[in-house]
Design an enzyme around this catalytic site. Structure first.
Site, mmCIF file in Angstrom:
data_model
loop_
_atom_site.group_PDB
_atom_site.id
_atom_site.type_symbol
_atom_site.label_atom_id
_atom_site.label_comp_id
_atom_site.label_asym_id
_atom_site.label_seq_id
_atom_site.Cartn_x
_atom_site.Cartn_y
_atom_site.Cartn_z
ATOM 1 N N HIS A 160 0.778 -1.171 -0.095
ATOM 2 C CA HIS A 160 0.032 0.098 -0.016
ATOM 3 C C HIS A 160 0.826 1.250 -0.033
ATOM 4 O O HIS A 160 0.167 2.316 -0.285
ATOM 5 C CB HIS A 160 -1.085 -0.087 1.167
ATOM 6 C CG HIS A 160 -2.014 -1.137 1.334
ATOM 7 N ND1 HIS A 160 -2.782 -1.312 0.459
ATOM 8 C CD2 HIS A 160 -2.201 -2.186 2.088
ATOM 9 C CE1 HIS A 160 -3.366 -2.257 0.329
ATOM 10 N NE2 HIS A 160 -3.258 -2.874 1.617
ATOM 11 N N ASP A 285 -4.363 -13.206 2.686
ATOM 12 C CA ASP A 285 -5.401 -12.613 3.392
ATOM 13 C C ASP A 285 -6.674 -12.863 2.515
ATOM 14 O O ASP A 285 -7.853 -12.903 2.848
ATOM 15 C CB ASP A 285 -5.625 -11.125 3.727
ATOM 16 C CG ASP A 285 -4.828 -10.465 2.869
ATOM 17 O OD1 ASP A 285 -4.528 -10.967 1.839
ATOM 18 O OD2 ASP A 285 -4.511 -9.335 3.255
HETATM 19 C C1 OKP Z 1 -3.117 -4.525 4.632
HETATM 20 B B1 OKP Z 1 -2.620 -5.626 3.453
HETATM 21 C C2 OKP Z 1 -11.368 -3.864 6.798
HETATM 22 C C3 OKP Z 1 -10.553 -2.241 7.026
HETATM 23 C C4 OKP Z 1 -9.173 -2.405 6.518
HETATM 24 C C5 OKP Z 1 -6.809 -1.898 6.478
HETATM 25 C C6 OKP Z 1 -6.476 -3.011 5.697
HETATM 26 C C7 OKP Z 1 -4.903 -3.182 5.479
HETATM 27 C C8 OKP Z 1 -4.549 -4.344 4.497
HETATM 28 N N1 OKP Z 1 -12.416 -3.566 7.619
HETATM 29 N N2 OKP Z 1 -8.138 -1.544 6.937
HETATM 30 O O1 OKP Z 1 -3.208 -5.264 2.346
HETATM 31 O O2 OKP Z 1 -3.120 -6.967 3.895
HETATM 32 ZN ZN ZN Z 2 -4.095 -7.484 2.163
#
Ligand code: OKP
Ligand code: ZN
Length: 343
Positions: A160, A285
């Site tokens: 990100h 994920d």
């Molecule tokens: C980081 B990586 C979900 C909120 C999400 C941030 C997620 C960051 C993911 N309810 N907040 O890409 O695994």
């Molecule tokens: Zn992610």
């Protein structure tokens, strides 16, 4: 397969994440790495080695100087402002606000550089982020040196983070830093395949105007999912980079059949591109049990797609990104890697 890992990841240990209007214990936690390491040991994947320190040179090839200065000083500045909690932005240069540069006060600077507010900064964050970049560069060098593959066990993750933006648990874009390292070492074309559940907005932003790095991402449709403002199928690259960004936004509930179909299309494009090397932004994920995501992959599916990723026969660097089902993260990550190796 060799794994590169730094114990300095433990310095990234924030106590808070703003989630659903509450401050919760962060999903992106140190135990994630411990579970992956124990599964690597259990399966005999291969040796785990520390990174070589490279200083900020590789990060400077991707990130803006003012952004790196901000990351290096944000914690001290936040404390000096008298704040007692962890550093979380509360104001942004949103639409209809004209400023073009970070304001003097740390409260404004946080909003200037943050893409999201869930990611708290605390004392060891910068040191851990630098170590993660060293991990990525060291593992990239193994692949450049002739290894078929390597695993950069980066934490914090990176996809990100853009040239001058942090958030989504990311500070330095480890995969982008590795891709640039490979380019500078003589790989003419690098393909960067992002299989994390979330769109790799930072990586896309970094390479969107370049034809030498093909960026492909399979992810939850940004209409529904974080990071919400990038990752549409209509984003195909900019200028000289037109055609070298490929997004596969997929609906909530996507299972392995539909996901694998998108992967096959992406792998076809990697082959057509004539890549000299492949970097996989490896987030697990997409797993059915992930607490913040909505795809439905099973643990066995990770092994299956590891095998598919091996098919183009490219030197391949795996760079760790997300995955928050902590008890299963080790199995899911190592299934990809052993699937790739054909074991
Ligand atoms: C980081 B990586 C979900 C909120 C999400 C941030 C997620 C960051 C993911 N309810 N907040 O890409 O695994
Ligand atoms: Zn992610």
């Amino acid at each position: 397969m060799r794994t590169i890992h730094s114990e300095k990841h433990r310095l990234r240990a924030p106590q808070t994440e703003l989630s659903g209007g509450r401050l919760v214990r962060p999903f992106e936690c140190p135990e994630r790495v411990e579970h992956i390491l124990s599964r690597i040991a259990q399966t005999g994947l291969g040796p785990v080695e520390p990174p070589v320190a490279h200083g900020l040179g590789p990060a400077r090839a991707i990130h803006a100087p003012d952004y790196l200065d901000f990351l290096a000083t944000v914690w001290e500045r936040w404390r000096a402002a008298g704040h007692e909690g962890e550093a979380i932005p509360t104001v942004w240069p949103s639409r209809r606000m004209g400023r073009r540069g970070a304001p003097q006060a740390i409260d404004g600077a946080l909003g200037w550089y943050a893409l999201a507010g869930e990611t708290a900064i605390s004392s060891g964050t910068w040191e851990a982020a630098q170590a993660a970049a060293d991990v990525a560069v060291t593992a990239a060098d193994l692949v450049l040196g002739g290894a078929r593959s390597a695993f950069a066990l980066c934490r914090p993750p990176g996809h990100h983070a853009a040239q001058d933006m942090y958030g989504g648990y990311c500070f330095l874009n480890n995969a982008a830093i590795a891709a640039q390292r490979m380019r500078e070492a003589g790989a003419e074309r690098v393909a960067l395949l992002d299989v994390d559940f979330h769109h790799g907005n930072g990586t896309q932003a970094i390479f969107e105007d370049r034809a030498d790095v093909l960026f492909l991402s399979l992810h939850g449709d940004p209409a529904q999912e974080f990071p919400h403002f990038l990752g549409g199928a209509d984003e195909t690259g900019v200028g000289a980079g037109e055609g070298f960004t490929v997004n596969y936004p997929l609906p909530p509930g996507t299972g392995y059949a539909a996901w694998a179909e998108a992967l096959e299309d992406a792998l076809g494009r990697v082959a057509a591109f004539g890549a000299d090397a492949l970097i996989v932004s490896l987030g697990v994920d997409t797993f059915r049990g992930d607490p913040i995501s909505s795809f439905r992959l099973e643990s066995d599916d990770f092994a299956d797609y590891g095998r598919r990723i091996a098919r183009p026969g490219l030197p391949t660097l795996f760079v760790m990104e997300g995955g928050y089902a902590v008890a299963e993260i080790g199995v899911n990550v190592v299934n990809v890697l052993t699937g790739f190796e054909g074991s």
